[in-house]
Design an enzyme around this catalytic site. Structure first.
Site, PDB file in Angstrom:
ATOM      1  N   TYR A 136       7.677 -10.203  -8.918  1.00 50.57           N
ATOM      2  CA  TYR A 136       7.128  -9.386  -8.127  1.00 50.57           C
ATOM      3  C   TYR A 136       5.838  -8.724  -8.832  1.00 50.57           C
ATOM      4  CZ  TYR A 136       6.173  -6.073  -3.815  1.00 50.57           C
ATOM      5  OH  TYR A 136       5.465  -5.516  -3.245  1.00 50.57           O
TER       6      TYR A 136
ATOM      7  N   SER B 285       0.072  -4.447  -4.827  1.00 51.98           N
ATOM      8  CA  SER B 285       1.017  -3.458  -4.724  1.00 51.98           C
ATOM      9  C   SER B 285       0.912  -2.474  -6.099  1.00 51.98           C
ATOM     10  CB  SER B 285       2.347  -3.997  -5.029  1.00 51.98           C
ATOM     11  OG  SER B 285       3.558  -3.143  -5.292  1.00 51.98           O
TER      12      SER B 285
HETATM   13  N1  LIG Z   1       7.221  -1.873   1.568  1.00 45.50           N
HETATM   14  C1  LIG Z   1       6.521  -1.203   0.545  1.00 45.50           C
HETATM   15  O1  LIG Z   1       6.983  -0.192  -0.212  1.00 45.50           O
HETATM   16  C2  LIG Z   1       5.332  -1.807  -0.144  1.00 45.50           C
HETATM   17  C3  LIG Z   1       4.685  -1.482  -1.320  1.00 45.50           C
HETATM   18  C4  LIG Z   1       3.803  -1.943  -1.850  1.00 45.50           C
HETATM   19  C5  LIG Z   1       3.378  -3.194  -1.458  1.00 45.50           C
HETATM   20  N2  LIG Z   1       3.766  -3.779  -0.319  1.00 45.50           N
HETATM   21  C6  LIG Z   1       3.297  -5.013   0.338  1.00 45.50           C
HETATM   22  O2  LIG Z   1       2.894  -4.902   1.658  1.00 45.50           O
HETATM   23  C7  LIG Z   1       3.049  -5.885   2.302  1.00 45.50           C
HETATM   24  C8  LIG Z   1       3.851  -5.698   3.556  1.00 45.50           C
HETATM   25  O3  LIG Z   1       5.154  -5.132   3.202  1.00 45.50           O
HETATM   26  P1  LIG Z   1       6.239  -4.557   4.174  1.00 45.50           P
HETATM   27  O4  LIG Z   1       7.047  -3.790   3.476  1.00 45.50           O
HETATM   28  O5  LIG Z   1       5.733  -3.716   5.317  1.00 45.50           O
HETATM   29  O6  LIG Z   1       6.545  -5.759   4.529  1.00 45.50           O
HETATM   30  P2  LIG Z   1       8.180  -6.636   4.774  1.00 45.50           P
HETATM   31  O7  LIG Z   1       8.634  -6.869   3.666  1.00 45.50           O
HETATM   32  O8  LIG Z   1       9.060  -5.798   5.660  1.00 45.50           O
HETATM   33  O9  LIG Z   1       7.607  -7.803   5.587  1.00 45.50           O
HETATM   34  C9  LIG Z   1       6.835  -7.955   6.614  1.00 45.50           C
HETATM   35  C10 LIG Z   1       7.091  -9.220   7.232  1.00 45.50           C
HETATM   36  O10 LIG Z   1       6.571 -10.300   6.223  1.00 45.50           O
HETATM   37  C11 LIG Z   1       7.333 -11.497   6.847  1.00 45.50           C
HETATM   38  N3  LIG Z   1       7.245 -12.537   5.848  1.00 45.50           N
HETATM   39  C12 LIG Z   1       7.832 -12.553   4.708  1.00 45.50           C
HETATM   40  N4  LIG Z   1       7.687 -13.814   3.683  1.00 45.50           N
HETATM   41  C13 LIG Z   1       7.032 -14.566   4.706  1.00 45.50           C
HETATM   42  C14 LIG Z   1       6.367 -15.768   4.654  1.00 45.50           C
HETATM   43  N5  LIG Z   1       6.506 -16.736   3.538  1.00 45.50           N
HETATM   44  N6  LIG Z   1       5.599 -16.336   5.691  1.00 45.50           N
HETATM   45  C15 LIG Z   1       5.301 -15.576   6.846  1.00 45.50           C
HETATM   46  N7  LIG Z   1       5.773 -14.148   6.875  1.00 45.50           N
HETATM   47  C16 LIG Z   1       6.735 -13.649   5.885  1.00 45.50           C
HETATM   48  C17 LIG Z   1       8.480 -11.033   7.154  1.00 45.50           C
HETATM   49  O11 LIG Z   1       9.453 -11.938   7.742  1.00 45.50           O
HETATM   50  C18 LIG Z   1       8.368  -9.605   7.570  1.00 45.50           C
HETATM   51  O12 LIG Z   1       8.368  -9.568   9.187  1.00 45.50           O
HETATM   52  C19 LIG Z   1       3.802  -6.984   1.324  1.00 45.50           C
HETATM   53  O13 LIG Z   1       2.733  -7.809   0.994  1.00 45.50           O
HETATM   54  C20 LIG Z   1       4.392  -6.050   0.367  1.00 45.50           C
HETATM   55  O14 LIG Z   1       4.729  -6.682  -1.003  1.00 45.50           O
HETATM   56  C21 LIG Z   1       4.894  -3.162   0.406  1.00 45.50           C
END
Ligand SMILES: NC(=O)c1ccc[n+]([C@@H]2O[C@H](COP(=O)([O-])OP(=O)(O)OC[C@H]3O[C@@H](n4cnc5c(N)ncnc54)[C@H](O)[C@@H]3O)[C@@H](O)[C@H]2O)c1
Length: 261
Positions: free
Chosen positions: A167, A153
Site C-alpha cells: 500500500y 494517502s
Molecule cells: N479510508 C482511509 O482511511 C483512507 C486514507 C487515505 C487514503 N485513502 C484512499 O482513499 C480512497 C477511498 O478510500 P475509502 O476508504 O473511502 O474507500 P473504500 O476502501 O471503502 O473503497 C471505496 C470503493 O472502492 C471500490 N473498489 C475497490 N477496488 C476497486 C477496483 N479495483 N475497481 C473499482 N472499484 C474498486 C470498493 O468496492 C469500494 O466500494 C482509496 O484510494 C484509499 O486508498 C483512504
C-alpha cells in the site's frame, strides 16, 4: 455521512461531467453526492455493482443525474467500456477522480505478504489510476481540458501506520503518476493533482481495526481525530473547481497535521 445534497443546491459544477472510481462507498460515495449537488453529471464507477447502483439511486432521488458504471479499474477492457459509456451518454468528461484503491491486511509484515495481495493492491491503485487516465484523457483533450485528482494517502507521503508495504509503495506510485501526467498534459489544459488523506473514519478503517486502535491512531494526529469523509471531499471539490485553476502536479496533504511536507 451527510445527507445527499438536494440537486443544484449550488452550481459550481453545472454542465460538467465527472468520472469517479471507488464511488460506491466511503469518500467516493460522499464525493459523487456532493458533485451532483453542485450540478455535475456523474459516472459512478465501483467494483461492486450494487454499491455503484446505490450511489446512483441516492443521487437520482435527490434530483441529480448519474450513471452506474460497474468496473474493475485494473481491467483495461472494463475501464475502456465504462469511460466510453459515460462519454456516449453525455458527450464529455471534465473531471476524473481516481478514488478506487484496494489494500491488504492490517499490520501485515512484508515477508509475510502473499504476492497475490501485492499484485491486487498495485492493480487497483496503480494500474487503475493509469488506465482511467489513459481512457479519459483523449476526451479531455477533445473537450479543451479537464481535471484529474488522484487519491493517494499519508502512506505514500511517509509509511502506512496500518497497512503493508504494498500500500505504501502503490500510493507512492500514484504520486509519481500525478507528477508525470501534470507535466505531459498542462498544455492541453488538463490539470492533475493528488490528494493525500490521512486516516479517515470510514467503512474501510472500521473493517481494518478495532475502535480502540482508531482512538490510539487519533492520538498520533495533531488535530486529534481521524478525518471524516467530508474533510477529504471538500478538498477534492476545490481541486476540481475553477479556484484551483493554477495548480497542477501538487500533492495536497489532508492529514490533520500527520504529514508535514
Ligand atoms: N479510508 C482511509 O482511511 C483512507 C486514507 C487515505 C487514503 N485513502 C484512499 O482513499 C480512497 C477511498 O478510500 P475509502 O476508504 O473511502 O474507500 P473504500 O476502501 O471503502 O473503497 C471505496 C470503493 O472502492 C471500490 N473498489 C475497490 N477496488 C476497486 C477496483 N479495483 N475497481 C473499482 N472499484 C474498486 C470498493 O468496492 C469500494 O466500494 C482509496 O484510494 C484509499 O486508498 C483512504
Amino acid at each position: 455521512m451527510n445527507p445527499v445534497l438536494s440537486h443544484a443546491s449550488n452550481s459550481r459544477f453545472d454542465g460538467k461531467v465527472a468520472f469517479v472510481t471507488g464511488a460506491g462507498r466511503g469518500i467516493g460515495r460522499v464525493l459523487v453526492e456532493q458533485l451532483s449537488g453542485a450540478g455535475a453529471k456523474v459516472g459512478v464507477c465501483d467494483l461492486v455493482p450494487e454499491r455503484a447502483q446505490a450511489s446512483v439511486d441516492a443521487i437520482k432521488a435527490a434530483g441529480g443525474q448519474a450513471l452506474a458504471l460497474p468496473a474493475d479499474v485494473g481491467d483495461e477492457e472494463q475501464v475502456s467500456a465504462a469511460v466510453e459509456r459515460l462519454y456516449g451518454e453525455w458527450g464529455r468528461v471534465d473531471i476524473l477522480v481516481n478514488g478506487a484503491g484496494s489494500y491488504g491486511a492490517a499490520f501485515r509484515k512484508t515477508h509475510e505478504t502473499p504476492v497475490e495481495e501485492w499484485d491486487q493492491v498495485f492493480a487497483s491503485n496503480v494500474r487503475g489510476t493509469f488506465l482511467c487516465a489513459k481512457f479519459v484523457i483523449p476526451h479531455m483533450v477533445t473537450g479543451g481540458g479537464g481535471r484529474i485528482i488522484n487519491v493517494a494517502s499519508n502512506a505514500g507521503r511517509s509509511v502506512s501506520p496500518l497497512l503493508g508495504c504494498s500500500y505504501t509503495a502503490a500510493k507512492t506510485a500514484v504520486i509519481g503518476i500525478t507528477r508525470h501526467l501534470s507535466r505531459e498534459y498542462a498544455k492541453d489544459g488538463i490539470l492533475v493533482n493528488t490528494i493525500a488523506p490521512g486516516p479517515v473514519r470510514s467503512e474501510r478503517v472500521a473493517g481494518l481495526i478495532e475502535e480502540e486502535s482508531a482512538v490510539e491512531l487519533a492520538t498520533q494526529i495533531p488535530i486529534g481525530r481521524l478525518a471524516e469523509p467530508e474533510d477529504i471531499v471538500d478538498v477534492i471539490l476545490f481541486l476540481a473547481s475553477d479556484a484551483a485553476r493554477y495548480m497542477t502536479g501538487a500533492i495536497v496533504d489532508v492529514s490533520g497535521g500527520l504529514i508535514l511536507s
